[in-house]
Design a protein around this motif. Structure first.
Motif, PDB file in Angstrom:
ATOM      1  N   ASP A 238       0.863  -1.171   0.000  1.00  0.00           N
ATOM      2  CA  ASP A 238       0.000   0.000   0.000  1.00  0.00           C
ATOM      3  C   ASP A 238       0.909   1.233   0.000  1.00  0.00           C
ATOM      4  N   MET A 239       0.844   2.004  -1.072  1.00  0.00           N
ATOM      5  CA  MET A 239       1.745   3.165  -1.217  1.00  0.00           C
ATOM      6  C   MET A 239       1.485   4.241  -0.155  1.00  0.00           C
ATOM      7  N   HIS A 240       0.244   4.269   0.358  1.00  0.00           N
ATOM      8  CA  HIS A 240      -0.054   5.264   1.402  1.00  0.00           C
ATOM      9  C   HIS A 240       0.771   5.020   2.658  1.00  0.00           C
ATOM     10  N   LYS A 241       1.239   3.792   2.829  1.00  0.00           N
ATOM     11  CA  LYS A 241       1.973   3.439   4.056  1.00  0.00           C
ATOM     12  C   LYS A 241       3.487   3.586   3.911  1.00  0.00           C
ATOM     13  N   VAL A 242       3.942   3.991   2.717  1.00  0.00           N
ATOM     14  CA  VAL A 242       5.389   4.177   2.505  1.00  0.00           C
ATOM     15  C   VAL A 242       5.837   5.461   3.202  1.00  0.00           C
ATOM     16  N   LYS A 243       6.919   5.361   4.000  1.00  0.00           N
ATOM     17  CA  LYS A 243       7.410   6.563   4.695  1.00  0.00           C
ATOM     18  C   LYS A 243       8.745   6.967   4.069  1.00  0.00           C
ATOM     19  N   ILE A 244       8.881   8.260   3.749  1.00  0.00           N
ATOM     20  CA  ILE A 244      10.117   8.729   3.113  1.00  0.00           C
ATOM     21  C   ILE A 244      10.755   9.823   3.973  1.00  0.00           C
ATOM     22  N   ASP A 245      12.019   9.614   4.353  1.00  0.00           N
ATOM     23  CA  ASP A 245      12.785  10.651   5.062  1.00  0.00           C
ATOM     24  C   ASP A 245      13.911  11.100   4.149  1.00  0.00           C
ATOM     25  N   VAL A 246      14.013  12.405   3.962  1.00  0.00           N
ATOM     26  CA  VAL A 246      15.049  12.927   3.061  1.00  0.00           C
ATOM     27  C   VAL A 246      16.029  13.798   3.830  1.00  0.00           C
ATOM     28  N   LYS A 247      17.302  13.547   3.611  1.00  0.00           N
ATOM     29  CA  LYS A 247      18.347  14.397   4.189  1.00  0.00           C
ATOM     30  C   LYS A 247      19.349  14.663   3.079  1.00  0.00           C
ATOM     31  N   ASP A 248      19.498  15.935   2.703  1.00  0.00           N
ATOM     32  CA  ASP A 248      20.327  16.289   1.538  1.00  0.00           C
ATOM     33  C   ASP A 248      19.910  15.432   0.342  1.00  0.00           C
ATOM     34  N   ASN A 249      20.882  14.658  -0.175  1.00  0.00           N
ATOM     35  CA  ASN A 249      20.524  13.827  -1.333  1.00  0.00           C
ATOM     36  C   ASN A 249      20.360  12.358  -0.960  1.00  0.00           C
ATOM     37  N   SER A 250      20.113  12.120   0.328  1.00  0.00           N
ATOM     38  CA  SER A 250      19.950  10.735   0.773  1.00  0.00           C
ATOM     39  C   SER A 250      18.495  10.458   1.158  1.00  0.00           C
ATOM     40  N   TYR A 251      18.054   9.343   0.701  1.00  0.00           N
ATOM     41  CA  TYR A 251      16.678   8.933   0.983  1.00  0.00           C
ATOM     42  C   TYR A 251      16.672   7.730   1.905  1.00  0.00           C
ATOM     43  N   HIS A 252      15.858   7.806   2.951  1.00  0.00           N
ATOM     44  CA  HIS A 252      15.639   6.630   3.787  1.00  0.00           C
ATOM     45  C   HIS A 252      14.151   6.299   3.666  1.00  0.00           C
ATOM     46  N   ILE A 253      13.892   5.151   3.086  1.00  0.00           N
ATOM     47  CA  ILE A 253      12.488   4.808   2.796  1.00  0.00           C
ATOM     48  C   ILE A 253      12.076   3.578   3.598  1.00  0.00           C
ATOM     49  N   THR A 254      10.929   3.686   4.269  1.00  0.00           N
ATOM     50  CA  THR A 254      10.397   2.526   5.004  1.00  0.00           C
ATOM     51  C   THR A 254       9.275   1.903   4.177  1.00  0.00           C
ATOM     52  N   ILE A 255       9.513   0.639   3.834  1.00  0.00           N
ATOM     53  CA  ILE A 255       8.536  -0.089   3.006  1.00  0.00           C
ATOM     54  C   ILE A 255       7.621  -0.891   3.934  1.00  0.00           C
ATOM     55  N   PRO A 256       6.305  -0.702   3.808  1.00  0.00           N
ATOM     56  CA  PRO A 256       5.384  -1.453   4.684  1.00  0.00           C
ATOM     57  C   PRO A 256       5.368  -2.941   4.336  1.00  0.00           C
ATOM     58  N   GLY A 257       4.792  -3.720   5.224  1.00  0.00           N
ATOM     59  CA  GLY A 257       4.659  -5.157   4.948  1.00  0.00           C
ATOM     60  C   GLY A 257       3.863  -5.376   3.667  1.00  0.00           C
ATOM     61  N   ALA A 258       4.252  -6.415   2.933  1.00  0.00           N
ATOM     62  CA  ALA A 258       3.525  -6.707   1.679  1.00  0.00           C
ATOM     63  C   ALA A 258       2.187  -7.366   2.003  1.00  0.00           C
ATOM     64  N   GLU A 259       1.291  -7.293   1.052  1.00  0.00           N
ATOM     65  CA  GLU A 259      -0.029  -7.892   1.247  1.00  0.00           C
ATOM     66  C   GLU A 259      -0.530  -8.531  -0.041  1.00  0.00           C
ATOM     67  N   VAL A 260      -1.541  -9.362   0.108  1.00  0.00           N
ATOM     68  CA  VAL A 260      -2.192  -9.903  -1.093  1.00  0.00           C
ATOM     69  C   VAL A 260      -3.146  -8.801  -1.537  1.00  0.00           C
ATOM     70  N   THR A 261      -2.806  -8.134  -2.624  1.00  0.00           N
ATOM     71  CA  THR A 261      -3.582  -6.955  -3.016  1.00  0.00           C
ATOM     72  C   THR A 261      -4.891  -7.312  -3.724  1.00  0.00           C
TER      73      THR A 261
END
Lengths: 197, 217
Positions: free
Chosen positions: B88-111
């Motif tokens: 679910d893309m709504h649950k993706v969390k993105i933290d940006v610092k300068d040019n570095s991205y830290h992305i938290t991917i939620p658990g996968a599901e049967v869509t």
């Protein structure tokens, strides 16, 4: 005495005939819940495919469809009501990105066309109204299911407003991803979307 | 003469009974279809799994006097069902610092689940013979309910496939990374992207259904 025995025998024969007659003439009207089907499934993973579907819209559609008899297509077997779900979106792997030649500080995102990614009639939602014109066969349920699937596909293809909403939603989703990129930069980057088709 | 009268009377009862058997029940009325529902979603489906399903159904003979002599019916068929895995893309969390991205991917599901229509057809149906005098018919409603049960069971089994959930999660991360880096390249910026993965846990309601199914078996 003999007369009484004859009457009793006659009554027994009549009773048996009544049971047979009732079952023969009312087989379609029997309460089908009397013997519920016991279902067991043996499922094995056949193959796996990679996909990259960005789904942006889910549409639930209800309708009633006419199902003709398989052995006599001129006769109507029953009306079937169903509930189906359609999801629409794009193939993310087909997106092309390039600097916008017409404007500085702008990126041009070329998007593939909106596709129907799943079209699914919920099998348990099918409700039948028999017309009595034709006799139901034991494979009629499968015909009915396929007819509903075809009807759902036809219905959603006609609906242009769905594509429009799905497009807008895709742009919103991509904007959400890009907003974080913009936030990291001081420059004002703009994104323009160009849809193919 | 009296005997003939009796026979006629009984025959009349028989005919009336058959007539009432055919007409006594009112035709069921279908409810009106509900309104269409449009829902905005944001799901990234990354793996499409194909399951070969062999469905074995049994409809036991009914109980009571009217079902005397009925046979247990068997109804087998096979088809290919699909289960899509993704996030679910709504649950993706993105933290940006300068040019570095830290992305938290939620658990996968049967869509979603679906049926490969080309594989479900009358030719795959195998059934035993019903008797002629007291039938135990397999109705269309029986068949479509059986497909629904099979699909539900396939979905629950798909949820329990941890390696597919994990692959779907990783592939989603790759696709997001690809998109961000392509956007960056077009803007002339190089981004570093790293990921954190949330657990692929089964939602509570799905787990309850899995437990219920296990109990029934």
């Amino acid at each position: 005495m003999l007369k009484q025995i004859k009457y009793i025998l006659m009554l027994v024969v009549i009773l048996i005939l009544l049971v047979i007659g009732y079952n023969l003439f009312s087989s379609n009207k029997k309460d089908s819940s009397q013997g519920k089907m016991i279902v067991s499934l043996e499922s094995s993973l056949e193959k796996i495919e990679n996909s990259s579907n960005l789904e942006s819209l889910q549409y639930t559609y209800n309708s009633i469809v006419e199902v003709p008899s398989a052995s006599d297509p001129d006769k109507l077997l029953y009306h079937v009501m169903y509930e189906g779900t359609v999801t629409m979106g794009i193939d993310l792997s087909k997106i092309e990105v390039e600097p916008n030649p017409e404007s500085e500080n702008s990126i041009l995102v070329k998007l593939p066309p909106i596709e129907f990614q799943t079209t699914y009639v919920e099998p348990g939602s099918l409700d039948y109204l028999y017309t009595g014109e034709a006799k139901e066969e034991e494979t009629s349920g499968i015909d009915a299911y396929k007819t509903c699937q075809e009807d759902l596909k036809k219905a959603v293809k006609k609906d242009k407003k769905l594509k429009k909403i799905a497009r807008q939603n895709v742009e919103d989703e991509l904007d959400a991803l890009f907003d974080s990129i913009k936030a990291s930069e001081d420059q004002d980057l703009e994104v323009d979307y160009q849809w193919s088709e | 003469m009296e005997r003939i009268k009796n026979w006629k009377l009984l025959l009349l009862c028989f005919v009336l009974f058959l007539g009432s058997a055919g007409c006594s029940k009112e035709e069921p009325k279908l409810p009106k279809p509900e309104k269409e529902v449009i829902r905005n979603i944001a799901r990234l489906s990354t793996i499409d799994a194909y399951f070969h399903n062999v469905v074995k159904c049994e409809k036991p003979a009914g109980e009571g006097i009217w079902n005397w002599g009925q046979t247990d019916r068997k109804y087998w068929f096979e088809y290919t069902g699909n289960a899509d895995y993704g996030i679910d893309m709504h649950k993706v969390k993105i933290d940006v610092k300068d040019n570095s991205y830290h992305i938290t991917i939620p658990g996968a599901e049967v869509t979603s689940i679906s049926i490969n229509e080309d594989t479900i057809n009358k030719d795959s149906v195998i059934t035993n013979k019903d008797n002629w005098w007291n039938q135990n018919p397999i109705t269309s409603k029986d068949v479509t309910n059986a497909i629904a049960d099979a699909q539900k069971e396939m979905e629950l089994s798909a949820w329990q496939n941890k390696s597919l959930l994990e692959s779907a999660q990783k592939r989603a991360a790759d696709l997001i990374k690809g998109y961000i880096q392509t956007m960056g390249a077009a803007a002339g910026i190089t981004y570093d992207v790293d990921f954190e993965y949330e657990d692929n846990s089964i939602p509570e309601d799905i787990q309850k259904e899995i437990d219920k199914l296990k109990e029934e078996k």
